[in-house]
Scaffold this motif. Structure first.
Motif, PDB file in Angstrom:
ATOM      1  N   THR A  77      49.132  15.022  37.487  1.00 13.71           N
ATOM      2  CA  THR A  77      48.099  14.696  38.471  1.00 13.71           C
ATOM      3  C   THR A  77      48.259  15.564  39.714  1.00 13.71           C
ATOM      4  OG1 THR A  77      47.946  12.427  37.660  1.00 13.71           O
ATOM      5  CG2 THR A  77      47.144  12.834  39.901  1.00 13.71           C
ATOM      6  N   ARG A  78      49.490  15.738  40.163  1.00  9.19           N
ATOM      7  CA  ARG A  78      49.764  16.595  41.323  1.00  9.19           C
ATOM      8  C   ARG A  78      49.318  18.031  41.059  1.00  9.19           C
ATOM      9  NH1 ARG A  78      53.702  14.774  45.023  1.00  9.19           N
ATOM     10  NH2 ARG A  78      54.269  12.617  44.656  1.00  9.19           N
ATOM     11  N   ILE A  79      49.691  18.567  39.909  1.00 11.61           N
ATOM     12  CA  ILE A  79      49.322  19.945  39.581  1.00 11.61           C
ATOM     13  C   ILE A  79      47.811  20.072  39.473  1.00 11.61           C
ATOM     14  CG2 ILE A  79      49.442  21.734  37.807  1.00 11.61           C
ATOM     15  CD1 ILE A  79      52.361  20.804  37.285  1.00 11.61           C
ATOM     16  N   SER A  80      47.168  19.107  38.867  1.00  5.48           N
ATOM     17  CA  SER A  80      45.717  19.138  38.732  1.00  5.48           C
ATOM     18  C   SER A  80      45.037  19.190  40.107  1.00  5.48           C
ATOM     19  CB  SER A  80      45.240  17.913  37.952  1.00  5.48           C
ATOM     20  OG  SER A  80      43.833  17.882  37.887  1.00  5.48           O
ATOM     21  N   ALA A  81      45.493  18.359  41.026  1.00  2.57           N
ATOM     22  CA  ALA A  81      44.911  18.349  42.373  1.00  2.57           C
ATOM     23  C   ALA A  81      45.142  19.687  43.075  1.00  2.57           C
ATOM     24  CB  ALA A  81      45.508  17.208  43.198  1.00  2.57           C
ATOM     25  N   LEU A  82      46.348  20.224  42.965  1.00  5.69           N
ATOM     26  CA  LEU A  82      46.677  21.483  43.638  1.00  5.69           C
ATOM     27  C   LEU A  82      45.905  22.659  43.042  1.00  5.69           C
ATOM     28  CD1 LEU A  82      50.491  20.836  44.040  1.00  5.69           C
ATOM     29  CD2 LEU A  82      48.799  20.947  45.892  1.00  5.69           C
ATOM     30  N   VAL A  83      45.743  22.690  41.738  1.00  3.44           N
ATOM     31  CA  VAL A  83      44.965  23.752  41.105  1.00  3.44           C
ATOM     32  C   VAL A  83      43.493  23.640  41.532  1.00  3.44           C
ATOM     33  CG1 VAL A  83      44.106  24.623  38.874  1.00  3.44           C
ATOM     34  CG2 VAL A  83      46.549  24.152  39.192  1.00  3.44           C
ATOM     35  N   GLY A  84      42.999  22.420  41.658  1.00  7.03           N
ATOM     36  CA  GLY A  84      41.632  22.228  42.151  1.00  7.03           C
ATOM     37  C   GLY A  84      41.457  22.740  43.572  1.00  7.03           C
ATOM     38  N   ILE A  85      42.467  22.512  44.415  1.00  6.87           N
ATOM     39  CA  ILE A  85      42.440  23.034  45.789  1.00  6.87           C
ATOM     40  C   ILE A  85      42.443  24.558  45.755  1.00  6.87           C
ATOM     41  CG2 ILE A  85      43.767  23.222  47.938  1.00  6.87           C
ATOM     42  CD1 ILE A  85      44.757  20.287  47.291  1.00  6.87           C
ATOM     43  N   TYR A  86      43.330  25.120  44.947  1.00  7.14           N
ATOM     44  CA  TYR A  86      43.429  26.577  44.808  1.00  7.14           C
ATOM     45  C   TYR A  86      42.076  27.171  44.408  1.00  7.14           C
ATOM     46  CZ  TYR A  86      44.817  31.114  42.935  1.00  7.14           C
ATOM     47  OH  TYR A  86      44.906  32.455  42.673  1.00  7.14           O
ATOM     48  N   LYS A  87      41.477  26.601  43.392  1.00 11.70           N
ATOM     49  CA  LYS A  87      40.191  27.105  42.903  1.00 11.70           C
ATOM     50  C   LYS A  87      39.113  26.985  43.978  1.00 11.70           C
ATOM     51  CE  LYS A  87      36.713  26.484  39.337  1.00 11.70           C
ATOM     52  NZ  LYS A  87      36.289  25.726  38.160  1.00 11.70           N
ATOM     53  N   GLY A  88      39.050  25.839  44.645  1.00 12.80           N
ATOM     54  CA  GLY A  88      38.055  25.636  45.696  1.00 12.80           C
ATOM     55  C   GLY A  88      38.220  26.621  46.835  1.00 12.80           C
ATOM     56  N   LEU A  89      39.460  26.875  47.228  1.00 12.55           N
ATOM     57  CA  LEU A  89      39.713  27.830  48.312  1.00 12.55           C
ATOM     58  C   LEU A  89      39.281  29.236  47.921  1.00 12.55           C
ATOM     59  CD1 LEU A  89      43.191  26.582  49.576  1.00 12.55           C
ATOM     60  CD2 LEU A  89      40.991  26.429  50.788  1.00 12.55           C
ATOM     61  N   HIS A  90      39.494  29.605  46.661  1.00 12.74           N
ATOM     62  CA  HIS A  90      39.103  30.940  46.217  1.00 12.74           C
ATOM     63  C   HIS A  90      37.593  31.071  46.053  1.00 12.74           C
ATOM     64  CE1 HIS A  90      42.809  33.285  45.733  1.00 12.74           C
ATOM     65  NE2 HIS A  90      43.362  32.083  45.757  1.00 12.74           N
ATOM     66  N   LEU A  91      36.889  29.977  45.925  1.00 18.19           N
ATOM     67  CA  LEU A  91      35.429  30.019  45.943  1.00 18.19           C
ATOM     68  C   LEU A  91      34.903  30.094  47.376  1.00 18.19           C
ATOM     69  CD1 LEU A  91      34.659  27.349  43.201  1.00 18.19           C
ATOM     70  CD2 LEU A  91      34.300  29.824  43.029  1.00 18.19           C
ATOM     71  N   LEU A  92      35.677  29.579  48.293  1.00 12.32           N
ATOM     72  CA  LEU A  92      35.257  29.493  49.699  1.00 12.32           C
ATOM     73  C   LEU A  92      35.624  30.733  50.503  1.00 12.32           C
ATOM     74  CD1 LEU A  92      34.051  27.525  51.809  1.00 12.32           C
ATOM     75  CD2 LEU A  92      36.347  26.604  52.129  1.00 12.32           C
ATOM     76  N   ALA A  94      37.851  34.746  50.920  1.00 11.29           N
ATOM     77  CA  ALA A  94      38.421  35.924  50.264  1.00 11.29           C
ATOM     78  C   ALA A  94      39.852  35.574  49.856  1.00 11.29           C
ATOM     79  CB  ALA A  94      38.410  37.116  51.220  1.00 11.29           C
ATOM     80  N   ASP A  95      40.375  36.270  48.849  1.00  9.64           N
ATOM     81  CA  ASP A  95      41.681  35.924  48.277  1.00  9.64           C
ATOM     82  C   ASP A  95      42.792  35.783  49.309  1.00  9.64           C
ATOM     83  OD1 ASP A  95      40.584  35.795  45.770  1.00  9.64           O
ATOM     84  OD2 ASP A  95      41.266  37.779  45.156  1.00  9.64           O
ATOM     85  N   ASP A  96      42.904  36.732  50.240  1.00  5.56           N
ATOM     86  CA  ASP A  96      43.989  36.675  51.224  1.00  5.56           C
ATOM     87  C   ASP A  96      43.923  35.397  52.053  1.00  5.56           C
ATOM     88  OD1 ASP A  96      46.245  37.817  52.723  1.00  5.56           O
ATOM     89  OD2 ASP A  96      44.777  37.908  54.367  1.00  5.56           O
ATOM     90  N   MET A  97      42.744  35.075  52.557  1.00  3.90           N
ATOM     91  CA  MET A  97      42.599  33.863  53.375  1.00  3.90           C
ATOM     92  C   MET A  97      42.768  32.604  52.518  1.00  3.90           C
ATOM     93  SD  MET A  97      42.314  32.674  56.268  1.00  3.90           S
ATOM     94  CE  MET A  97      41.924  31.185  57.121  1.00  3.90           C
ATOM     95  N   ALA A  98      42.265  32.638  51.304  1.00  2.00           N
ATOM     96  CA  ALA A  98      42.399  31.481  50.409  1.00  2.00           C
ATOM     97  C   ALA A  98      43.865  31.149  50.162  1.00  2.00           C
ATOM     98  CB  ALA A  98      41.692  31.749  49.080  1.00  2.00           C
ATOM     99  N   ASP A  99      44.690  32.177  50.066  1.00  2.00           N
ATOM    100  CA  ASP A  99      46.111  31.951  49.802  1.00  2.00           C
ATOM    101  C   ASP A  99      46.916  31.671  51.076  1.00  2.00           C
ATOM    102  OD1 ASP A  99      45.789  32.227  47.056  1.00  2.00           O
ATOM    103  OD2 ASP A  99      46.099  34.390  47.115  1.00  2.00           O
ATOM    104  N   ARG A 100      46.394  32.049  52.230  1.00  3.05           N
ATOM    105  CA  ARG A 100      47.088  31.752  53.499  1.00  3.05           C
ATOM    106  C   ARG A 100      46.710  30.377  54.044  1.00  3.05           C
ATOM    107  NH1 ARG A 100      46.431  34.504  58.123  1.00  3.05           N
ATOM    108  NH2 ARG A 100      44.328  35.100  57.625  1.00  3.05           N
ATOM    109  N   TRP A 101      45.489  29.917  53.800  1.00  2.00           N
ATOM    110  CA  TRP A 101      44.976  28.675  54.387  1.00  2.00           C
ATOM    111  C   TRP A 101      45.910  27.475  54.184  1.00  2.00           C
ATOM    112  CZ3 TRP A 101      43.474  23.843  52.703  1.00  2.00           C
ATOM    113  CH2 TRP A 101      42.717  23.084  53.598  1.00  2.00           C
ATOM    114  N   PRO A 102      46.491  27.279  53.001  1.00  3.73           N
ATOM    115  CA  PRO A 102      47.351  26.095  52.831  1.00  3.73           C
ATOM    116  C   PRO A 102      48.584  26.079  53.737  1.00  3.73           C
ATOM    117  CG  PRO A 102      46.743  27.002  50.704  1.00  3.73           C
ATOM    118  CD  PRO A 102      46.312  28.000  51.741  1.00  3.73           C
ATOM    119  N   ARG A 103      48.990  27.242  54.261  1.00  2.00           N
ATOM    120  CA  ARG A 103      50.189  27.311  55.106  1.00  2.00           C
ATOM    121  C   ARG A 103      49.867  27.309  56.600  1.00  2.00           C
ATOM    122  NH1 ARG A 103      50.804  31.627  51.754  1.00  2.00           N
ATOM    123  NH2 ARG A 103      50.792  33.032  53.542  1.00  2.00           N
ATOM    124  N   LEU A 104      48.591  27.370  56.955  1.00  2.00           N
ATOM    125  CA  LEU A 104      48.199  27.440  58.363  1.00  2.00           C
ATOM    126  C   LEU A 104      48.122  26.044  58.981  1.00  2.00           C
ATOM    127  CD1 LEU A 104      45.301  30.056  58.069  1.00  2.00           C
ATOM    128  CD2 LEU A 104      47.669  30.463  58.795  1.00  2.00           C
TER     129      LEU A 104
END
Length: 142
Positions: A77-92, A94-104
């Motif tokens: 369940t945890r992995i499913s939620a996190l992968v969903g967040i990852y996918k949503g961020l990459h739709l929202l 650019a890749d660099d910002m999508a991967d930095r956003w969770p740490r900001l």
């Protein structure tokens, strides 16, 4: 009443990770996806372990030889939620910002001035699901 019974029977069954066979079948792929997400987000071993709710030594073992281990319902369940967040961020974003956003650090009320990662470590599955809903809402998915 028969028409209602027919309608209900054609709805797809919801995945809930309760079946041991399903968990065994999905675990290898889920763990592979999670390891990639950890790398993309630049998480530390401590953060990766905390998000999965395992010790750092267990996380290290899972990284090395977890291919044949069935993850728990909670872990999937945890992995499913996190992968969903990852996918949503990459739709929202650019890749660099999508991967930095969770740490900001985030001032939004959902995050309490913590980064999304820190808020999810602190809040567990409920917070992970809230962050997923938040990302989906921001991108117009809800």
């Amino acid at each position: 009443m028969p028409a209602l019974a027919q309608t209900v029977s054609i709805l797809p069954e919801r995945q809930d990770f309760s079946s041991e066979a399903d968990r065994a079948r999905l675990s290898k792929t889920a763990l592979k996806a999670y390891k990639r997400l950890v790398g993309q987000w630049g998480l530390t071993g401590l953060q990766a372990a905390a998000l999965l709710d395992v010790s750092t030594s267990t996380w290290e073992r899972l990284k090395q030889d977890g291919k044949d281990k069935a993850l728990s319902q909670d872990q999937l369940t945890r992995i499913s939620a996190l992968v969903g967040i990852y996918k949503g961020l990459h739709l929202l974003f650019a890749d660099d910002m999508a991967d930095r956003w969770p740490r900001l650090d985030n001032r939004g009320p959902l995050f309490g001035r913590l980064s999304p990662i820190d808020s999810m470590v602190k809040g567990g599955i409920p917070q992970m699901l809230d962050v997923r809903r938040y990302v989906d809402a921001v991108r117009g998915g809800l």
